[in-house]
Design a protein around this motif. Sequence first.
Motif, PDB file in Angstrom:
ATOM      1  N   UNK A  24       0.670  -1.300  -0.108  1.00 44.37           N
ATOM      2  CA  UNK A  24      -0.014   0.082  -0.154  1.00 44.37           C
ATOM      3  C   UNK A  24       0.761   1.271   0.273  1.00 44.37           C
ATOM      4  N   UNK A  25       0.647   2.064  -0.705  1.00 44.47           N
ATOM      5  CA  UNK A  25       1.182   3.568  -0.796  1.00 44.47           C
ATOM      6  C   UNK A  25       1.460   4.266   0.471  1.00 44.47           C
ATOM      7  N   UNK A  26       0.385   4.178   1.454  1.00 44.33           N
ATOM      8  CA  UNK A  26       0.279   4.587   2.758  1.00 44.33           C
ATOM      9  C   UNK A  26       1.525   4.093   3.691  1.00 44.33           C
ATOM     10  N   UNK A  27       1.764   2.752   3.472  1.00 42.62           N
ATOM     11  CA  UNK A  27       2.798   2.302   4.180  1.00 42.62           C
ATOM     12  C   UNK A  27       4.265   2.117   3.748  1.00 42.62           C
ATOM     13  N   UNK A  28       4.230   2.173   2.334  1.00 44.23           N
ATOM     14  CA  UNK A  28       5.562   1.974   1.594  1.00 44.23           C
ATOM     15  C   UNK A  28       5.653   2.824   0.452  1.00 44.23           C
TER      16      UNK A  28
END
Length: 247
Positions: A24-28
């Motif tokens: 996910x872009x929010x985490x990585x």
Amino acid sequence: MTTIKKREHKEIYRDGDKLVKFFDEKGFTKAEVLNEALNNARVEETGLKIPKLLNVSKVDGGWAITSEYIEGKTLSQLMTENPDKEDEYLEKFVDLQLEIHSKRSPLLNKIKDKMHAKISASSYEATLRYDLHNRLEGMKPHKKVLHGDYCPSNIIVTPEGEYYVIDWAHATQGNASADAARTYLVFNLNGQKDLAEKYLNLFCKKADIAKQLIQQWMPIVACSQSVKNVPSEKELLDSWVNVFDFQ
């Protein structure tokens, strides 16, 4: 596709003979995902038995890394299922780690650079961080391939008895004692204190190095782990970060 593991911001699926890791872009960040794929590609070139990288793709809301799916059980599962074979499995575990350390990959990131960044990002007071930075600078600058999270759950044993090492997201190059210290730390964080000591003794015997060389890395790797901010780990990590004399 079959879900294998699901964590916040990351999911791992099986798609036939392929393994797909979705980030996910929010985490990585894009850089973190591409670095993991690049690590895998570089370690592949050493000839070690690892799942081959097949594809990196942009997916709605994130990125995905596709690699070979390796059929089998983790070494951690086998050790739990066959406690009478613990010593046999541990021998193989250490031999495999030493094989990794025998390889070279000049383009991998350096362990010292990674650890300096982790120390700087930690919440420990400036005086302690200064001491950790100095300790790290004093470590011998080797160029061995390091896994970075070498533990039994990151080894797949196929039905034919072949051993594959997975999850090269944290791979670097440098001093093998740092990698062994990390493994020792993981065993202890998992509550496997006796296995941790057995591992440390066996690694030192097979590698023919003094235990103190690995113990000198413990404050550094413990500080690195502290950046994850896992409350249940804090007491144990603090006890190691604040100890500088193991002699």
